[in-house]
Design a protein around this motif. Structure first.
Motif, PDB file in Angstrom:
ATOM      1  N   MET A 178       1.043  -1.205   0.255  1.00  0.00           N
ATOM      2  CA  MET A 178       0.220   0.442  -0.012  1.00  0.00           C
ATOM      3  C   MET A 178       0.928   1.159   0.100  1.00  0.00           C
ATOM      4  O   MET A 178       0.995   2.213  -0.614  1.00  0.00           O
ATOM      5  CB  MET A 178      -1.043  -0.273   1.194  1.00  0.00           C
ATOM      6  N   LYS A 213       2.205   2.207  -3.221  1.00  0.00           N
ATOM      7  CA  LYS A 213       0.937   3.228  -4.240  1.00  0.00           C
ATOM      8  C   LYS A 213       1.036   4.381  -4.167  1.00  0.00           C
ATOM      9  O   LYS A 213       0.842   4.451  -4.817  1.00  0.00           O
ATOM     10  CB  LYS A 213       0.481   2.016  -4.173  1.00  0.00           C
ATOM     11  N   VAL A 214       1.451   4.871  -2.835  1.00  0.00           N
ATOM     12  CA  VAL A 214       1.262   6.079  -2.337  1.00  0.00           C
ATOM     13  C   VAL A 214       2.344   7.594  -1.886  1.00  0.00           C
ATOM     14  O   VAL A 214       2.219   8.595  -2.110  1.00  0.00           O
ATOM     15  CB  VAL A 214      -0.044   6.287  -0.622  1.00  0.00           C
ATOM     16  N   ALA A 229      -3.672  10.280  -3.465  1.00  0.00           N
ATOM     17  CA  ALA A 229      -3.713   9.092  -4.280  1.00  0.00           C
ATOM     18  C   ALA A 229      -4.514   7.847  -2.496  1.00  0.00           C
ATOM     19  O   ALA A 229      -3.945   8.538  -1.492  1.00  0.00           O
ATOM     20  CB  ALA A 229      -2.975   8.599  -4.037  1.00  0.00           C
ATOM     21  N   CYS A 247      -5.542   4.773  -1.206  1.00  0.00           N
ATOM     22  CA  CYS A 247      -5.332   3.102  -1.232  1.00  0.00           C
ATOM     23  C   CYS A 247      -6.341   1.862   0.014  1.00  0.00           C
ATOM     24  O   CYS A 247      -5.266   3.099   0.925  1.00  0.00           O
ATOM     25  CB  CYS A 247      -4.596   2.114  -1.554  1.00  0.00           C
ATOM     26  N   CYS A 307       0.881   6.943 -11.891  1.00  0.00           N
ATOM     27  CA  CYS A 307      -0.042   6.075 -11.252  1.00  0.00           C
ATOM     28  C   CYS A 307       0.251   4.312 -11.955  1.00  0.00           C
ATOM     29  O   CYS A 307      -0.244   3.575 -11.644  1.00  0.00           O
ATOM     30  CB  CYS A 307      -1.551   6.549 -12.009  1.00  0.00           C
ATOM     31  N   ILE A 330      -0.112   0.874 -10.592  1.00  0.00           N
ATOM     32  CA  ILE A 330      -0.880  -0.248 -10.645  1.00  0.00           C
ATOM     33  C   ILE A 330      -0.329  -1.609 -11.204  1.00  0.00           C
ATOM     34  O   ILE A 330      -1.273  -1.925 -11.888  1.00  0.00           O
ATOM     35  CB  ILE A 330      -1.898  -0.242 -10.750  1.00  0.00           C
ATOM     36  N   TYR A 369      -7.341   0.838  -5.203  1.00  0.00           N
ATOM     37  CA  TYR A 369      -6.688   2.253  -5.581  1.00  0.00           C
ATOM     38  C   TYR A 369      -7.481   3.479  -5.821  1.00  0.00           C
ATOM     39  O   TYR A 369      -7.887   2.662  -7.374  1.00  0.00           O
ATOM     40  CB  TYR A 369      -5.278   1.845  -6.367  1.00  0.00           C
ATOM     41  N   TYR A 376      -6.260   7.148  -7.656  1.00  0.00           N
ATOM     42  CA  TYR A 376      -5.565   8.172  -8.432  1.00  0.00           C
ATOM     43  C   TYR A 376      -5.975   9.329  -8.741  1.00  0.00           C
ATOM     44  O   TYR A 376      -6.864   9.545  -9.854  1.00  0.00           O
ATOM     45  CB  TYR A 376      -4.341   7.603  -8.518  1.00  0.00           C
TER      46      TYR A 376
END
Length: 365
Positions: free
Chosen positions: A136, A139-140, A176, A178, A325, A329, A356, A358
């Motif tokens: 996680m 992703k951010v 972002a 998630c 982004c 993913i 997720y 964005y």
């Protein structure tokens, strides 16, 4: 002091505490690593006034003691050694390091001057699965701001409640979010963690299956196994991101991630002086046209077949931010782009084990 430890175990320990070493030349002590040997255990500490790390490993300790050595020099030496027993001897002013046919003598600093490890009493805490949380954070954390003028935007908002973990980050140009399902215990845990700290902690080589995260009035404390990682807390109120998220959209586009990534990479080649890429959605033809132009380089265009729900629409987005982004993913097959108008943010979404979202502000077409 005198102790012996394996090279592999020592190198791993140094890599764990490395993120806490200071780089301020006016405080040479804090660019060092504090080492304490006692009763079969080595304790390593680093401190850069913002981050404090403590890590313990087993070792054959013949004589207890403590010292401070240059972190950079010690790491460079240990990396070059064979995977064999490494013996340390001394500590007052100098310390000898030997491994098979190699030997070194390093100057040391006074351990009495080393700042005491912070004492803390947690006000709140939660325990979360490390692997899930690491995915996680990946992703951010790139969405956190690099500007120092608004420290709150350098942080990641973490909430854990009702068996749901949520992370949120924004730099005011993009957002972002998630979330994932996991056991979170009773009540709600909420804190803001510096983005770089969160990423560093969850990238450590000794991370265990679960990690404990706690807070005091001024600190965030991570504990796992024989490691304690303490960071200063970011003060302030995180932006109310929920009010920025639209409740509906006019256009929804289902995009193949691999094909989109390749097309965006080709189109953006000419976008040297202008980072804008235009997205033209044709709802009737079920196609998305990507285009970019540069006064000095020329133009580029690519057509992608897509599934479209809603009306035709156009929007321009910063392709650097779109790539962040897509990279976040890259393990997904499909991405959904939701649009309201060319003047309102575009929202990319994926669902799965980690959901997720964005959101990206448009640029002028």
């Amino acid at each position: 002091m005198r102790f012996t430890v394996s090279q592999s175990s020592l190198l791993k320990a140094l890599s764990v505490v490395a993120k806490g070493m200071g780089t301020n030349s006016t405080l040479p002590l804090l660019s060092g690593i504090y080492i304490k040997a006692e009763e079969g255990t080595l304790e390593f500490q680093t401190n850069n006034l913002t981050i404090t790390i403590r890590h313990r490993i087993p070792a054959n300790v013949e004589e207890a003691g403590e010292t401070v050595v240059s972190g950079k020099m010690l790491t460079s030496i240990v990396k070059t050694l064979d995977d064999a027993a490494v013996t340390f001897d001394g500590g007052e002013r100098t310390i000898s390091i030997s491994c098979e046919k190699s030997s070194f003598r390093l100057n040391t600093l006074n351990p009495a001057d080393w700042p005491a490890f912070p004492e803390y009493s947690l006000e709140d805490a939660t325990e979360l699965p490390s692997e899930l949380l690491s995915g996680m954070v990946d992703k951010v954390y790139k969405v956190t701001s690099k500007e120092t003028t608004r420290p709150i935007l350098q942080g990641i908002l973490l909430t854990a409640a009702n068996n749901t973990i949520r992370l949120v980050a924004t730099d005011s140009y993009r957002l972002a979010v998630c979330d994932a399902s996991a056991e979170t215990g009773e009540g709600e845990f909420r804190t803001i963690v510096p983005g770089s700290v969160f990423h560093d902690v969850l990238s450590m080589p000794n991370l265990e299956e679960r990690i404990s995260i706690g807070t005091t009035d001024s600190q965030v404390v991570f504990t796992f196994g024989n490691t304690t990682f303490i960071s200063s807390k970011i003060e302030g109120n995180f932006p109310d991101y929920r009010q920025l998220l639209p409740s509906s959209c006019n256009t929804s586009v289902h995009i193949d991630v691999e094909a989109f990534s390749a097309a965006l990479k080709r189109v953006s080649v000419v976008a040297i002086s202008n980072a804008s890429v235009r997205f033209d959605i044709d709802a009737d033809g079920k196609v998305m046209r990507l285009s970019a132009s540069s006064p000095d380089q020329g133009e580029s265009t690519e057509l992608l077949p897509v599934e479209v729900e809603g009306q035709s629409l156009s929007i321009a987005l910063n392709y650097h931010y779109v790539f962040d982004c897509v990279n976040a993913i890259s393990d997904k097959k499909e991405l959904v782009l939701e649009l309201q108008s060319n003047m309102q943010p575009g929202i990319f979404k994926t669902n799965g084990k980690i959901n997720y979202l964005y959101m990206l502000m448009p640029v002028r077409m």
